[in-house]
Every structure is written in structure tokens, then in C-alpha cells.
Design a protein around this motif. Structure first.
Motif, PDB file in Angstrom:
ATOM      1  N   ASP A  47      46.267  35.115  44.557  1.00  0.00           N
ATOM      2  CA  ASP A  47      46.581  35.932  43.371  1.00  0.00           C
ATOM      3  C   ASP A  47      47.179  35.113  42.236  1.00  0.00           C
ATOM      4  O   ASP A  47      48.060  35.587  41.509  1.00  0.00           O
ATOM      5  N   LEU A 107      45.757  34.211  39.424  1.00  0.00           N
ATOM      6  CA  LEU A 107      45.369  34.781  38.138  1.00  0.00           C
ATOM      7  C   LEU A 107      45.338  36.303  38.199  1.00  0.00           C
ATOM      8  O   LEU A 107      44.885  36.893  39.181  1.00  0.00           O
ATOM      9  N   SER A 108      45.811  36.914  37.144  1.00  0.00           N
ATOM     10  CA  SER A 108      45.784  38.371  37.028  1.00  0.00           C
ATOM     11  C   SER A 108      44.453  38.815  36.425  1.00  0.00           C
ATOM     12  O   SER A 108      43.654  37.997  35.955  1.00  0.00           O
ATOM     13  N   GLU A 109      44.229  40.112  36.409  1.00  0.00           N
ATOM     14  CA  GLU A 109      43.033  40.646  35.757  1.00  0.00           C
ATOM     15  C   GLU A 109      43.004  40.234  34.281  1.00  0.00           C
ATOM     16  O   GLU A 109      41.951  39.924  33.726  1.00  0.00           O
ATOM     17  N   GLU A 110      44.172  40.235  33.645  1.00  0.00           N
ATOM     18  CA  GLU A 110      44.247  39.826  32.238  1.00  0.00           C
ATOM     19  C   GLU A 110      43.844  38.360  32.076  1.00  0.00           C
ATOM     20  O   GLU A 110      43.122  37.999  31.142  1.00  0.00           O
ATOM     21  N   ASP A 111      44.303  37.488  33.000  1.00  0.00           N
ATOM     22  CA  ASP A 111      43.928  36.077  32.953  1.00  0.00           C
ATOM     23  C   ASP A 111      42.419  35.892  33.078  1.00  0.00           C
ATOM     24  O   ASP A 111      41.841  34.967  32.500  1.00  0.00           O
ATOM     25  N   LYS A 132      49.200  28.826  34.214  1.00  0.00           N
ATOM     26  CA  LYS A 132      49.407  28.987  35.651  1.00  0.00           C
ATOM     27  C   LYS A 132      48.660  27.901  36.431  1.00  0.00           C
ATOM     28  O   LYS A 132      49.170  27.371  37.426  1.00  0.00           O
ATOM     29  N   GLY A 163      40.892  36.154  41.840  1.00  0.00           N
ATOM     30  CA  GLY A 163      42.094  35.632  41.197  1.00  0.00           C
ATOM     31  C   GLY A 163      42.809  34.575  42.003  1.00  0.00           C
ATOM     32  O   GLY A 163      43.754  33.950  41.519  1.00  0.00           O
TER      33      GLY A 163
END
Length: 296
Positions: free
Chosen positions: A29, A31-35, A107, A219
Motif C-alpha cells: 500500500d 501508493l494511494s488511489e490519489e497517487d 513516497k 498500490g
């Protein structure tokens, strides 16, 4: 540039020890959905370009613009041959802004900084991989990434493999052999059966290290050394296994310009030289400020 002096980053002592011992590290996890949103938009833009070309060439009558990210490319090539798919490459390396934003994501750079320091060069060998069900380009044979740049004076080169959908045993997740990053570059051959031209190793070169399969959630990032033995299996699902593999190295190593233009992604020593999106879009490895003055 000078030798890296500053080591910060986000990895823990345990994570660093795991990477050193095994040659890889899983960051669940990361990266987020936004990333992932801008890179996904870049992937969808590429698919739309392909759909437009297929439509113009009379190979399809419907560009399937309303199908979801996970399925559209599969449906566009339904009934076509591997050769027709491979016309667009086994992987993509387009200069679309979303990919720059991914390669510059703090990140990712924070994790890389823990391994090589704060002077980070984003290697030109990045790949966007749509592993389409039933297409030969999807299965990648056992290999070492170093086989793609055998003469480059670049060590270490760290691969960051990121799945943009859940990577499963069914859709062809990554498989690797822990500890094999200590091997020298093995004698490889070019895979010829599928027309992909992947570098490949023979079964008798793989040694006795166990194989670890790494199904991961979207992600998640898998970091690994460019000498680590790894592969991925065919996609047996009905959707696309979207992934990217990015590469990073210290700035004092060979930038591998014969593979394209990489860019300075982070620097504490020369922060003003870090490449902007515009620099990257124009194949510039660094940012240079041109001072201009005008008098009325």
C-alpha cells in the motif's frame, strides 16, 4: 556530481536488512488511489491513442470508450494476433505527464533514498506493462534486469515494480528468487518463440534458491536489485494486469543515454537542477535556469 553524502529516507532498519539479505522488499500500500490517478490517466490516454489507430486502420468498428480501465485494452484486441498487439510494444515508455508524476512521487523517492542516498537519478528504462490475457508479451521469462544494460557502469540500479490492479497468481504476479542478487550477470539468450525478444535464462542457470510468488494489492511496490532473478507468469484472468517498473540509481553512475533520457529526480546537493515536468517532456536530464533580462 559528487558522491552521495546524505542518507535519509523512509525505510526502517528491518526493511533495510531484509533488502540487503534477500535483494528485494515489498512495500504494501505504498501508493494511494490519489497517487495512482495521474499515471492511470496516462495509461488510459495511451489506450485511447491505440484505439484511434485501430479504428482508423479499420481493425475495429467500436473504440469501446466506456469500458473500464481493467478491460478496455483486452476487448480492443479481441480476436487479433500477438503480432498485432506487439506492434505497439511489449511495454510502453511514452512521455505522458502522469508517468513523470509517478517517477517523481516522494513516497517512492523516500524509499529509494534509504538505499542509495539523496542524489537520485531516474533511469531511462521505465516500462508501463499491460499484461493482456492470452497475449504472448504478458509472460516474462526468468531474467536479471542487468541483462538489458550489461555494459553499463551502473551499480546499484534499483527496480521499483508497482501494480495498478491487484496482482494475483491468476493474472500473472511477480515471481522471484531471494538472495540471487549476489550472482554476477548470467549468460542470457534472447527469447525467440513469442516474438517479444525478452532476455531469458535456461532452467539449469536458476540454481537452488526457492521461488517466491508475490501476489500484491494495487498500490504495492516491490523494490529489487537489478541482478535478482525474477519472472512473471501468463495472465489467465479476464482483465488486464497493469503494472509499471521504474528504475533508480545514484547520480554518479552511467545515465545510460543509449536507452533514452533519464532525469535528476532528487538532489540535496543541487536541488535547483532537479528536472521539472517540462524538462522531462523535452528529454532534458536536468533543469537549467536561463536568466534573461529585458529593458524597455
Amino acid at each position: 556530481m559528487g558522491t552521495q553524502q546524505y542518507f535519509g529516507g523512509s525505510l526502517t532498519k528491518y526493511q533495510l536488512e531484509h533488502y540487503e539479505a534477500n535483494g528485494y522488499l515489498v512495500l504494501n500500500d505504498l501508493l494511494s488511489e490519489e497517487d495512482m490517478d495521474l499515471p492511470k490517466q496516462a495509461m488510459m490516454e495511451k489506450v485511447s491513442r491505440i484505439a484511434e489507430e485501430l479504428y482508423t486502420d479499420g481493425l475495429i468498428s467500436d473504440k469501446l470508450e466506456n469500458l473500464p480501465f481493467k478491460y478496455r485494452l483486452t476487448e480492443l484486441f479481441k480476436g487479433m494476433t500477438d503480432k498485432e498487439f506487439l506492434k505497439y510494444g511489449r511495454s510502453w515508455r511514452d512521455r505522458i505527464p502522469g508517468y513523470y508524476h509517478l517517477m517523481s512521487n516522494p513516497k517512492i523517492l523516500d524509499a529509494i533514498e534509504s538505499l542509495i542516498g539523496g542524489e537520485i537519478f531516474s533511469n531511462p528504462v521505465y516500462n508501463v506493462r499491460p499484461k493482456v490475457p492470452g497475449v504472448a508479451a504478458g509472460a516474462v521469462p526468468w531474467h536479471q534486469d542487468k541483462s538489458y544494460w550489461p555494459d553499463a557502469n551502473s551499480n546499484p540500479v534499483i527496480t521499483v515494480w508497482i501494480s495498478f490492479v491487484d496482482a494475483t497468481l491468476e493474472n500473472g504476479c511477480l515471481h522471484l528468487k531471494p538472495g540471487t542478487h549476489r550472482k554476477k550477470l548470467l549468460k542470457w539468450h534472447e527469447e525467440s518463440r513469442t516474438g517479444t525478444g525478452y532476455t531469458a535464462l535456461r532452467e539449469d542457470q536458476l540454481g537452488k534458491a526457492p521461488t517466491v510468488a508475490l501476489p500484491v494489492k494495487a498500490g504495492t511496490a516491490i523494490l529489487f536489485n537489478d541482478r535478482l532473478l525474477h519472472m512473471s507468469t501468463p495472465n489467465q484472468s479476464d482483465g488486464i494486469r497493469w503494472s509499471v517498473d521504474l528504475r533508480y540509481q545514484p547520480t554518479d553512475q552511467d545515465p545510460m543515454v543509449n536507452h533514452g533520457a533519464g532525469f535528476l529526480a532528487r538532489s540535496y546537493e543541487y536541488p535547483e537542477r532537479v528536472a521539472t515536468l517540462e524538462d522531462w517532456l523535452h528529454n532534458k536530464a536536468e533543469h537549467s535556469s536561463e536568466l534573461t533580462s529585458s529593458k524597455d
